[in-house]
Design an enzyme around this catalytic site. Structure first.
Site, PDB file in Angstrom:
ATOM      1  N   TRP A 167      42.965  55.201  11.968  1.00  0.00           N
ATOM      2  CA  TRP A 167      42.274  55.645  13.161  1.00  0.00           C
ATOM      3  C   TRP A 167      40.994  56.766  12.821  1.00  0.00           C
ATOM      4  O   TRP A 167      41.391  57.491  11.788  1.00  0.00           O
ATOM      5  CB  TRP A 167      43.258  56.459  14.500  1.00  0.00           C
ATOM      6  CG  TRP A 167      44.209  55.577  14.937  1.00  0.00           C
ATOM      7  CD1 TRP A 167      45.560  55.686  14.616  1.00  0.00           C
ATOM      8  CD2 TRP A 167      44.103  54.671  15.786  1.00  0.00           C
ATOM      9  NE1 TRP A 167      46.352  55.071  15.337  1.00  0.00           N
ATOM     10  CE2 TRP A 167      45.441  54.136  16.030  1.00  0.00           C
ATOM     11  CE3 TRP A 167      42.981  54.279  16.415  1.00  0.00           C
ATOM     12  CZ2 TRP A 167      45.775  53.018  17.111  1.00  0.00           C
ATOM     13  CZ3 TRP A 167      43.096  52.914  17.309  1.00  0.00           C
ATOM     14  CH2 TRP A 167      44.415  52.701  17.732  1.00  0.00           C
ATOM     15  N   ASN A 216      42.199  50.246  38.216  1.00  0.00           N
ATOM     16  CA  ASN A 216      42.828  49.535  37.293  1.00  0.00           C
ATOM     17  C   ASN A 216      41.924  48.715  36.386  1.00  0.00           C
ATOM     18  O   ASN A 216      42.275  49.042  35.097  1.00  0.00           O
ATOM     19  CB  ASN A 216      43.972  48.715  37.594  1.00  0.00           C
ATOM     20  CG  ASN A 216      44.651  47.992  36.728  1.00  0.00           C
ATOM     21  OD1 ASN A 216      45.300  48.795  35.776  1.00  0.00           O
ATOM     22  ND2 ASN A 216      44.744  46.517  36.449  1.00  0.00           N
ATOM     23  N   TRP A 231      55.434  45.755  37.609  1.00  0.00           N
ATOM     24  CA  TRP A 231      55.042  46.469  36.419  1.00  0.00           C
ATOM     25  C   TRP A 231      55.757  47.548  36.246  1.00  0.00           C
ATOM     26  O   TRP A 231      56.163  47.929  35.456  1.00  0.00           O
ATOM     27  CB  TRP A 231      53.574  46.392  36.344  1.00  0.00           C
ATOM     28  CG  TRP A 231      52.810  45.284  35.870  1.00  0.00           C
ATOM     29  CD1 TRP A 231      52.250  44.346  36.214  1.00  0.00           C
ATOM     30  CD2 TRP A 231      52.789  45.044  34.186  1.00  0.00           C
ATOM     31  NE1 TRP A 231      51.702  43.447  35.270  1.00  0.00           N
ATOM     32  CE2 TRP A 231      52.061  44.043  34.179  1.00  0.00           C
ATOM     33  CE3 TRP A 231      53.189  45.952  33.373  1.00  0.00           C
ATOM     34  CZ2 TRP A 231      51.878  43.612  32.732  1.00  0.00           C
ATOM     35  CZ3 TRP A 231      52.767  45.470  31.866  1.00  0.00           C
ATOM     36  CH2 TRP A 231      52.251  44.417  31.756  1.00  0.00           C
ATOM     37  N   TRP A 291      48.883  51.861  27.897  1.00  0.00           N
ATOM     38  CA  TRP A 291      47.966  52.241  26.983  1.00  0.00           C
ATOM     39  C   TRP A 291      48.121  51.320  25.755  1.00  0.00           C
ATOM     40  O   TRP A 291      47.365  50.679  24.931  1.00  0.00           O
ATOM     41  CB  TRP A 291      48.182  53.646  26.389  1.00  0.00           C
ATOM     42  CG  TRP A 291      47.091  54.693  27.236  1.00  0.00           C
ATOM     43  CD1 TRP A 291      47.308  55.142  28.483  1.00  0.00           C
ATOM     44  CD2 TRP A 291      45.836  54.606  26.995  1.00  0.00           C
ATOM     45  NE1 TRP A 291      46.039  55.731  28.764  1.00  0.00           N
ATOM     46  CE2 TRP A 291      45.037  55.487  27.661  1.00  0.00           C
ATOM     47  CE3 TRP A 291      44.831  54.249  25.729  1.00  0.00           C
ATOM     48  CZ2 TRP A 291      43.875  55.844  27.915  1.00  0.00           C
ATOM     49  CZ3 TRP A 291      43.569  54.652  25.837  1.00  0.00           C
ATOM     50  CH2 TRP A 291      43.104  55.523  26.670  1.00  0.00           C
ATOM     51  N   TRP A 351      45.135  55.745  20.476  1.00  0.00           N
ATOM     52  CA  TRP A 351      45.555  55.603  21.806  1.00  0.00           C
ATOM     53  C   TRP A 351      46.342  56.591  22.483  1.00  0.00           C
ATOM     54  O   TRP A 351      46.233  56.957  23.638  1.00  0.00           O
ATOM     55  CB  TRP A 351      46.308  54.021  21.924  1.00  0.00           C
ATOM     56  CG  TRP A 351      47.463  53.932  21.501  1.00  0.00           C
ATOM     57  CD1 TRP A 351      47.887  53.562  20.085  1.00  0.00           C
ATOM     58  CD2 TRP A 351      49.004  54.405  21.748  1.00  0.00           C
ATOM     59  NE1 TRP A 351      49.225  53.707  19.913  1.00  0.00           N
ATOM     60  CE2 TRP A 351      49.792  54.339  20.814  1.00  0.00           C
ATOM     61  CE3 TRP A 351      49.207  55.036  23.016  1.00  0.00           C
ATOM     62  CZ2 TRP A 351      51.079  54.581  21.197  1.00  0.00           C
ATOM     63  CZ3 TRP A 351      50.672  55.589  23.185  1.00  0.00           C
ATOM     64  CH2 TRP A 351      51.517  55.230  21.978  1.00  0.00           C
ATOM     65  N   GLU A 369      52.338  42.494  40.592  1.00  0.00           N
ATOM     66  CA  GLU A 369      51.884  44.166  40.139  1.00  0.00           C
ATOM     67  C   GLU A 369      52.700  45.252  40.345  1.00  0.00           C
ATOM     68  O   GLU A 369      52.982  46.057  39.579  1.00  0.00           O
ATOM     69  CB  GLU A 369      50.408  44.495  40.685  1.00  0.00           C
ATOM     70  CG  GLU A 369      49.017  43.558  40.267  1.00  0.00           C
ATOM     71  CD  GLU A 369      48.889  43.658  38.729  1.00  0.00           C
ATOM     72  OE1 GLU A 369      48.722  44.775  38.240  1.00  0.00           O
ATOM     73  OE2 GLU A 369      48.822  42.370  38.126  1.00  0.00           O
TER      74      GLU A 369
HETATM   75  P1  FAD Z   1      47.792  48.379  43.332  1.00  0.00           P
HETATM   76  O1  FAD Z   1      46.903  47.386  42.580  1.00  0.00           O
HETATM   77  O2  FAD Z   1      47.664  48.513  44.896  1.00  0.00           O
HETATM   78  O3  FAD Z   1      49.130  47.962  42.828  1.00  0.00           O
HETATM   79  C1  FAD Z   1      50.120  48.723  43.528  1.00  0.00           C
HETATM   80  C2  FAD Z   1      51.224  49.475  42.604  1.00  0.00           C
HETATM   81  O4  FAD Z   1      51.882  48.535  41.783  1.00  0.00           O
HETATM   82  C3  FAD Z   1      50.549  50.622  42.103  1.00  0.00           C
HETATM   83  O5  FAD Z   1      50.469  51.570  42.864  1.00  0.00           O
HETATM   84  C4  FAD Z   1      51.442  50.760  40.831  1.00  0.00           C
HETATM   85  O6  FAD Z   1      52.436  51.571  41.207  1.00  0.00           O
HETATM   86  C5  FAD Z   1      52.018  49.227  40.410  1.00  0.00           C
HETATM   87  N1  FAD Z   1      51.147  48.887  39.365  1.00  0.00           N
HETATM   88  C6  FAD Z   1      49.949  48.034  39.620  1.00  0.00           C
HETATM   89  N2  FAD Z   1      49.404  47.711  38.517  1.00  0.00           N
HETATM   90  C7  FAD Z   1      50.337  48.416  37.552  1.00  0.00           C
HETATM   91  C8  FAD Z   1      50.354  48.085  36.128  1.00  0.00           C
HETATM   92  N3  FAD Z   1      49.400  47.580  35.319  1.00  0.00           N
HETATM   93  N4  FAD Z   1      51.260  49.083  35.369  1.00  0.00           N
HETATM   94  C9  FAD Z   1      52.176  49.623  36.264  1.00  0.00           C
HETATM   95  N5  FAD Z   1      52.129  49.708  37.420  1.00  0.00           N
HETATM   96  C10 FAD Z   1      51.241  48.976  38.131  1.00  0.00           C
HETATM   97  N6  FAD Z   1      49.934  53.403  36.589  1.00  0.00           N
HETATM   98  C11 FAD Z   1      50.497  54.359  37.073  1.00  0.00           C
HETATM   99  O7  FAD Z   1      51.271  54.393  38.237  1.00  0.00           O
HETATM  100  N7  FAD Z   1      50.831  55.571  36.344  1.00  0.00           N
HETATM  101  C12 FAD Z   1      49.890  55.895  35.298  1.00  0.00           C
HETATM  102  O8  FAD Z   1      50.044  56.772  34.391  1.00  0.00           O
HETATM  103  C13 FAD Z   1      49.139  54.548  34.718  1.00  0.00           C
HETATM  104  N8  FAD Z   1      48.393  54.686  33.609  1.00  0.00           N
HETATM  105  C14 FAD Z   1      47.646  53.381  33.195  1.00  0.00           C
HETATM  106  C15 FAD Z   1      46.745  53.602  32.126  1.00  0.00           C
HETATM  107  C16 FAD Z   1      45.927  52.589  31.559  1.00  0.00           C
HETATM  108  C17 FAD Z   1      45.307  52.526  30.322  1.00  0.00           C
HETATM  109  C18 FAD Z   1      45.989  51.356  32.155  1.00  0.00           C
HETATM  110  C19 FAD Z   1      45.303  50.200  32.077  1.00  0.00           C
HETATM  111  C20 FAD Z   1      46.749  51.193  33.664  1.00  0.00           C
HETATM  112  C21 FAD Z   1      47.389  52.312  34.114  1.00  0.00           C
HETATM  113  N9  FAD Z   1      48.284  52.401  35.431  1.00  0.00           N
HETATM  114  C22 FAD Z   1      49.042  53.488  35.611  1.00  0.00           C
HETATM  115  C23 FAD Z   1      48.422  51.148  36.094  1.00  0.00           C
HETATM  116  C24 FAD Z   1      47.361  50.923  37.037  1.00  0.00           C
HETATM  117  O9  FAD Z   1      45.944  51.076  36.686  1.00  0.00           O
HETATM  118  C25 FAD Z   1      47.664  51.517  38.395  1.00  0.00           C
HETATM  119  O10 FAD Z   1      48.799  51.665  38.612  1.00  0.00           O
HETATM  120  C26 FAD Z   1      46.758  51.185  39.710  1.00  0.00           C
HETATM  121  O11 FAD Z   1      45.374  51.413  39.265  1.00  0.00           O
HETATM  122  C27 FAD Z   1      47.211  51.965  40.664  1.00  0.00           C
HETATM  123  O12 FAD Z   1      46.140  51.732  41.748  1.00  0.00           O
HETATM  124  P2  FAD Z   1      46.926  51.186  43.024  1.00  0.00           P
HETATM  125  O13 FAD Z   1      47.997  51.849  43.513  1.00  0.00           O
HETATM  126  O14 FAD Z   1      45.690  50.999  44.131  1.00  0.00           O
HETATM  127  O15 FAD Z   1      47.416  49.976  42.737  1.00  0.00           O
END
Ligand code: FAD
Length: 453
Positions: A292, A330, A264, A371, A348, A261
């Site tokens: 849309w 997430n 990503w 997105w 979107w 993750e």
């Molecule tokens: P953890 O699960 O602890 O993951 C650790 C780190 O991994 C996160 O802090 C993040 O930096 C990275 N990460 C994890 N999942 C993703 C992912 N799917 N995509 C990119 N990085 C990821 N994340 C953002 O940082 N900024 C955003 O603007 C953002 N917008 C999002 C919009 C949508 C529609 C969706 C579905 C997801 C988005 N995310 C975004 C990804 C993800 O939801 C968040 O990074 C995550 O929820 C952050 O929580 P955490 O730090 O506890 O993550």
């Protein structure tokens, strides 16, 4: 070594594992600079929640620099113009910085030319180096991960420098108070109290991830459980480096899902490196034809979604968590995004903009790629016709307590009825009926999707 060098800070507000800071400290007296550049990003100007975070993280970072007898110089304006003026003013000939991939930062980096010395440090590997067999950037995450994982683990993080050489004279600085980053009328940040922006808390969160990293594979999907790191705003602002996060969970069992993750972020920056307009443009152009919804009714539906009043408890809980805290789980981000795009058939980009303004972790690459992934319009996406069923998701991931926390009208609803109080016949009067039926929304989306074939 009396000629100073500038250290240009952006989303890398930390002292530890900061290659640009280390290089600058070797090159001469260091003048750390943060430029509030609202000109370059255009419509990607920092959103409200990010500004709140920025205020606090700059405050914390300035104190960390002061502890090292250094100082953060803060200026507003076009970053290239401000840095050029500062070089003239201080006699500095070089700017050190960590490389960033937002299109506006790449433009500014190019404009600084050979005055700028760029370092890698905000990714697990240099984004340009993770390439397909034919030498391009990956468009599919699973293949990207396979290639990146071959290059892992990343090197060990570097400690903060013991001292930071100071110039004989400091240039003028603006103050945080001048910048009005915090909301006042109204102050919508009252629910942000659980956040502590800054490097110390970022390191703390990474450490706290170690004992729960094995359970992450399952717990990360459960909104009612604190099963994730909450590192996203800290990572976005660069208060911690990803390799520090990677190594923080060493020796605590299988950390593969968590690291996957974490990776990503690297992937999404690879996508915006090759498609800088990804925040605005469908990754797959055939979706330009998608009809849309627009007009007054669609605008009203968008507002209902933003306010968390759709009548779908899991969607409403997520949207209210976002508004109250600047963050959303997430799994729930996926559900709420899918609901907007598919059930409400709203572009979107509307949802992306709302998240951009409301998220403390709003990040150009992560937001746009996620997105477009959910919408099905992106380069690495679900098919448009694959539609998430919010009620089933809510049950499957046991979101009851999460809903009760964020939707007070439903706090008294017990058992499985919480996922769909309408259907169970126990919807309290104060809670709205469904904005659209699941089947109706789904069929409308499928029909629209056929236009993009
Ligand atoms: P953890 O699960 O602890 O993951 C650790 C780190 O991994 C996160 O802090 C993040 O930096 C990275 N990460 C994890 N999942 C993703 C992912 N799917 N995509 C990119 N990085 C990821 N994340 C953002 O940082 N900024 C955003 O603007 C953002 N917008 C999002 C919009 C949508 C529609 C969706 C579905 C997801 C988005 N995310 C975004 C990804 C993800 O939801 C968040 O990074 C995550 O929820 C952050 O929580 P955490 O730090 O506890 O993550």
């Amino acid at each position: 070594m009396t000629t100073p060098v500038l250290l240009w800070l952006r989303q890398d507000l930390r002292l530890h594992d900061h290659p640009a800071l280390i290089a600058a400290a070797h090159a001469g007296p260091v003048i750390p600079v943060y430029v509030l550049d609202d000109d370059a990003p255009g419509k990607w100007k920092m959103g409200g929640a990010q500004r709140w975070w920025l205020h606090h993280t700059l405050d914390s970072f300035s104190k960390s620099l002061a502890d090292k007898e250094s100082k953060l110089i803060m200026r507003r304006g076009d970053a290239v113009a401000v840095l050029t003026a500062l070089m003239e003013e201080t006699g500095a000939e070089q700017v050190h910085a960590i490389r960033h991939y937002e299109p506006w930062w790449r433009k500014a980096e190019a404009a600084l030319g050979d005055r700028l010395c760029l370092h890698d440090g905000n990714h697990l590997a240099r984004v340009e180096d993770v390439k397909t067999g034919s030498g391009g950037q990956f468009k599919v995450y699973s293949s990207f991960w396979k290639a990146l994982n071959q290059m892992m683990p990343p090197g060990d993080p570097e400690p903060a420098p013991r001292t930071i050489p100071a110039p004989s004279k400091w240039p003028r600085t603006e103050t945080l108070a001048d910048w009005d980053l915090l909301p006042t009328k109204p102050d919508w940040s009252t629910g942000f109290g659980d956040w502590t922006p800054g490097e110390a808390q970022a390191l703390q969160n990474a450490k706290a991830m170690a004992p729960i990293v094995e359970a992450y594979d399952v717990d990360r999907n459960m909104p009612s459980i604190e099963g994730t790191s909450r590192l996203s705003p800290h990572l976005h602002f660069g208060e911690i480096s990803p390799r520090t996060v990677w190594h923080a969970v060493d020796g605590h069992g299988d950390a593969t899902t968590f690291r996957k993750e974490l990776a990503w972020r690297d992937f999404t920056d690879g996508v915006v490196l090759t498609m800088p307009d990804y925040g605005d443009t469908n990754g797959r152009p055939k979706f330009d034809k998608l009809p849309w919804r627009s007009g007054k009714e669609a605008e009203a539906d968008l507002k209902t979604w933003q306010e968390g009043k759709t009548g779908y408890p899991i969607v409403d809980a997520g949207m209210r968590q976002l508004w109250a805290t600047g963050w959303m789980h997430n799994r729930v981000r996926m559900i709420t995004a899918s609901f907007l795009v598919k059930h409400l058939l709203i572009d979107w980009r509307e949802g992306e903009r709302w998240f951009w303004d409301c998220l403390v972790d709003a990040d150009y690459g992560n937001n746009s790629v996620n997105w477009q992934w959910v919408a099905g319009t992106g380069v690495d996406s679900n098919m448009f016709g694959r539609i998430m069923a919010p009620l089933t998701q809510s049950e499957k991931f046991d979101a009851g307590d999460y809903i009760r926390e964020w939707v007070p009208e439903l706090a008294q609803v017990t058992g499985e009825a919480i996922h769909d109080p309408d259907e169970s016949g126990c919807r309290p009067k104060a809670y709205p009926p469904k904005i659209v039926g699941h089947r109706e929304g789904r069929e409308r989306a499928l029909e629209a999707g056929r236009h993009a074939r």
